[in-house]
Design an enzyme around this catalytic site. Structure first.
Site, mmCIF file in Angstrom:
data_model
loop_
_atom_site.group_PDB
_atom_site.id
_atom_site.type_symbol
_atom_site.label_atom_id
_atom_site.label_comp_id
_atom_site.label_asym_id
_atom_site.label_seq_id
_atom_site.Cartn_x
_atom_site.Cartn_y
_atom_site.Cartn_z
ATOM 1 C CD GLU A 1 -16.694 -11.819 11.471
ATOM 2 O OE1 GLU A 1 -15.952 -10.918 11.045
ATOM 3 O OE2 GLU A 1 -16.547 -12.369 12.569
ATOM 4 N NE ARG B 1 -12.493 -0.487 5.970
ATOM 5 C CZ ARG B 1 -13.371 -1.302 6.574
ATOM 6 N NH1 ARG B 1 -14.431 -0.827 7.188
ATOM 7 N NH2 ARG B 1 -13.179 -2.595 6.600
ATOM 8 C CE LYS C 1 -19.482 -6.355 10.349
ATOM 9 N NZ LYS C 1 -19.594 -7.633 9.638
HETATM 10 P P1 ATP Z 1 -16.662 -3.517 9.993
HETATM 11 O O1 ATP Z 1 -15.248 -3.057 10.001
HETATM 12 O O2 ATP Z 1 -17.669 -2.454 9.773
HETATM 13 O O3 ATP Z 1 -17.012 -4.390 11.134
HETATM 14 P P2 ATP Z 1 -16.024 -5.691 8.303
HETATM 15 O O4 ATP Z 1 -15.080 -5.408 7.214
HETATM 16 O O5 ATP Z 1 -15.533 -6.437 9.475
HETATM 17 O O6 ATP Z 1 -16.769 -4.368 8.668
HETATM 18 P P3 ATP Z 1 -17.395 -7.751 6.937
HETATM 19 O O7 ATP Z 1 -18.695 -8.375 7.274
HETATM 20 O O8 ATP Z 1 -16.166 -8.557 7.072
HETATM 21 O O9 ATP Z 1 -17.295 -6.445 7.782
HETATM 22 O O10 ATP Z 1 -17.466 -7.095 5.493
HETATM 23 C C1 ATP Z 1 -17.992 -7.728 4.361
HETATM 24 C C2 ATP Z 1 -17.406 -7.074 3.149
HETATM 25 O O11 ATP Z 1 -17.737 -5.697 3.114
HETATM 26 C C3 ATP Z 1 -15.895 -7.181 3.142
HETATM 27 O O12 ATP Z 1 -15.464 -7.524 1.856
HETATM 28 C C4 ATP Z 1 -15.451 -5.798 3.512
HETATM 29 O O13 ATP Z 1 -14.219 -5.503 2.939
HETATM 30 C C5 ATP Z 1 -16.576 -4.921 2.964
HETATM 31 N N1 ATP Z 1 -16.682 -3.686 3.722
HETATM 32 C C6 ATP Z 1 -16.827 -3.549 5.051
HETATM 33 N N2 ATP Z 1 -16.822 -2.255 5.411
HETATM 34 C C7 ATP Z 1 -16.689 -1.545 4.266
HETATM 35 C C8 ATP Z 1 -16.608 -0.153 3.962
HETATM 36 N N3 ATP Z 1 -16.677 0.783 4.925
HETATM 37 N N4 ATP Z 1 -16.461 0.214 2.674
HETATM 38 C C9 ATP Z 1 -16.402 -0.726 1.702
HETATM 39 N N5 ATP Z 1 -16.467 -2.040 1.915
HETATM 40 C C10 ATP Z 1 -16.611 -2.458 3.181
HETATM 41 MG MG MG Z 2 -14.446 -8.370 8.783
#
Ligand code: ATP
Ligand code: MG
Length: 569
Positions: A41, A267, A277
């Site tokens: 995102e 994760r 983020k």
């Molecule tokens: P955050 O919680 O840090 O804001 P998010 O999951 O909202 O992260 P996205 O941009 O939606 O961020 O993530 C893109 C991809 O990366 C998704 O498939 C998500 O599952 C994966 N992802 C995000 N954080 C992690 C993590 N700590 N470990 C593994 N994969 C991750």
């Molecule tokens: Mg997300």
């Protein structure tokens, strides 16, 4: 269809995801295709947690002769920005992956998503609800109580369709209506209690501008985006496990051209590190760091500036493996992996961070010679270089002690020490200023003791140095962990209360060997005895700035050693 004979074999360290894919290929599911996607995102910079997902999605595609798309999951207009889109591409490329011509945006599918939603309404699978967000929450029930049907749940299809079209046309203000899936308000899975598919949001989108004032939810947009792209394995993190029945429901009832399968993995969590983020944005906005690429940040932009290599990050992602249960990885393992990679590749150099002047009284004034230094003992091809040596040197302040404890094998009054690649030096006298502070050391050298000569004597300690006349000035930034607690923000605490007040130390007036002064930003060195350092983009001609990437001290090797694990040296 059989798995094609020329497809690459699965890697040796097969995890549960690779096992599933191998089995799908064997049984001919998805017509023998493997197609994944990385769906960020664009609401912040990528962090090392994302690196795990990137390495998995692009890695699996490469290993199984498949494809991986880069897809922006840009369904939330208010938090997204082109700055983030650009940083994400730079970071994925830096990690070493390529999406070819397959860069997509969920926003490209807004029209088709809308058409599928109308179809759901016509099929009696979705309805427009007048309840407010708060009312919907109340009606939803709890983990132990079923929810209640909305009074609008059974409104005629034609009425829902009309309202949905008027929602799109912009007739209603935010929050007045939503489109909901008609599933089951008594489902034990709360995600299945008539989840919201569309909300009204009068906000400009960074790509579609004002074309839309209704936006789809992640749970609705994601499965259809996957299906439209022909994704076979939709890999996501564990928090989406409970959403999988909804993912499957959306696919089942919209009949898109493909049927992707969602698989969840744990994760990456790192101790001493904040990795959401939202929280990272807070650090940037409150100016607790210099920006998203501050070298203390766990963002890919930050660790790149810090000097971490993409090879080390990929290696780290392989080492942590693919678990099905949440766990916390020791950040020392990441640092250990970086250290190992830099040990193999970084050129060695001499630099003095806190200089103390040394005058060699028996070395003729005006004389100058060169000693030969090894560029990288781990890599014979890296060769050697010539270091200027003269009567006045600088050494590290803490390599001298006036009253040394036992086992201090560095310099002390009357003691001898070897200068790295050079001669044996003996301290004869200490010069102090009026306040008693040491300003210089008067020393002698042994002309017969040049390092590398067969007859050279041995002494216990070796210290680094730079010839004072030839040295160039540099600023060096030393970093420590940004958070001092292993679990920043544990419980309900604000993680900011756990910030380490000493996470950055800036040293100016450091002395570096002359060849380093013009190294371009991003060049990495091992400063002997001090650690690994990387040239920062803040450097200016004649004014280099170095970031300390990691120290030489390997706390992970210690931990692993204690636990009886094998540590590669
Ligand atoms: P955050 O919680 O840090 O804001 P998010 O999951 O909202 O992260 P996205 O941009 O939606 O961020 O993530 C893109 C991809 O990366 C998704 O498939 C998500 O599952 C994966 N992802 C995000 N954080 C992690 C993590 N700590 N470990 C593994 N994969 C991750
Ligand atoms: Mg997300």
């Amino acid at each position: 269809m059989d798995h094609p004979a020329d497809a690459p074999a699965a890697p040796s360290a097969a995890d549960f995801i690779r096992e599933i894919i191998t089995e799908d290929l064997r049984t001919g599911k998805h017509n023998g295709r493997v197609h994944t996607r990385f769906p960020p995102e664009p609401n912040g910079y990528l962090h090392v947690g994302h690196a795990k997902s990137i390495c998995l999605n692009f890695g699996v595609a490469a290993e199984f002769a498949g494809l991986c798309n880069l897809r922006y999951d840009d369904t939330n207009p208010t938090k997204e920005d082109v700055e983030y889109v650009e940083s994400i591409e730079e970071d994925v490329r830096w990690l070493g992956f390529d999406w070819g011509d397959r860069k997509f945006y969920a926003s490209d599918y807004f029209e088709r998503l809308y058409q599928y939603a109308e179809q759901l309404v016509r099929d009696g699978k979705a309805y427009v609800d007048d309840l407010s967000a708060d009312q919907i929450r109340t009606y939803r029930g709890t983990l132990t109580e079923p929810g209640r049907n909305s009074p609008y749940r059974d409104r005629p299809v034609e009425e829902s369709l009309d309202l949905f079209r008027r929602m799109r046309a912009g007739e209603f203000p935010d929050g007045t209506y939503v489109l909901r899936a008609k599933i089951d308000m008594a489902s034990p899975n709360i995600n299945m209690r008539d989840p919201t598919l569309y909300r009204i949001r009068h906000a400009a989108h960074h790509r579609t501008g004002d074309a839309w004032c209704i936006y789809p939810t992640y749970d609705y947009a994601h499965p259809i985006s996957d299906a439209l792209e022909g994704i076979t394995h939709s890999l996501c993190t564990l928090e989406f496990e409970d959403h999988r029945p909804l993912y499957d429901w959306v696919i089942e009832h919209t009949h898109p051209p493909y049927r992707p399968r969602q698989i969840e993995f744990a994760r990456l969590n790192l101790n001493y590190t904040v990795m959401s983020k939202r929280k990272l944005l807070q650090l940037v906005e409150q100016r607790l760091v210099s920006g998203w690429d501050d070298p203390r940040m766990p963002t890919l932009a930050g660790i790149r500036r810090r000097g971490f290599t993409p090879e080390a990050v990929r290696d780290f992602c392989t080492r942590i493996g693919m678990a099905k249960k949440e766990n916390v990885v020791d950040v020392a393992l990441l640092e250990h992996t970086v250290r190992e990679d830099l040990n193999r590749r970084a050129l060695r150099a001499l630099a003095v961070l806190r200089p103390l002047k040394v005058v060699i009284e028996n070395y003729p004034e005006g004389r100058e010679e060169h000693v030969e230094a090894t560029n990288n003992p781990e890599d014979a091809a890296a060769g050697t270089r010539r270091l200027p040596f003269s009567r006045e040197l600088v050494i590290e302040r803490d390599d001298f002690m006036e009253q040394p404890p036992k086992k201090f094998f560095r310099l002390a009054p009357g003691a001898e020490v070897r200068l790295r690649y050079g001669y044996i030096l003996k301290c004869e006298r200490v010069i102090k200023d009026g306040s008693g502070a040491i300003t210089e050391l008067r020393c002698t050298y042994d002309p017969e003791s040049l390092s590398g000569q067969t007859a050279a004597r041995r002494v216990k300690g070796t210290i680094h140095w730079v010839s004072a006349r030839h040295a160039r000035d540099a600023e060096v930034r030393l970093y420590d962990r940004l958070f001092q607690s292993p679990d920043p923000g544990e419980g309900d605490r604000d993680p900011i209360t756990d910030i380490n007040p000493r996470s950055l130390e800036r040293l100016t007036g450091c002395k570096i060997e002359p060849g380093l002064a013009d190294a371009p930003a991003g060049t990495r060195f091992q400063f002997e005895r001090l650690g690994y350092f990387c040239v920062d983009p803040d450097s200016r001609p004649g004014a280099p700035v170095f970031n300390r990437t990691v120290t030489l001290k390997d706390t992970w090797a210690k931990i692993a050693g204690r636990q009886g694990e094998k540590v590669e040296k």
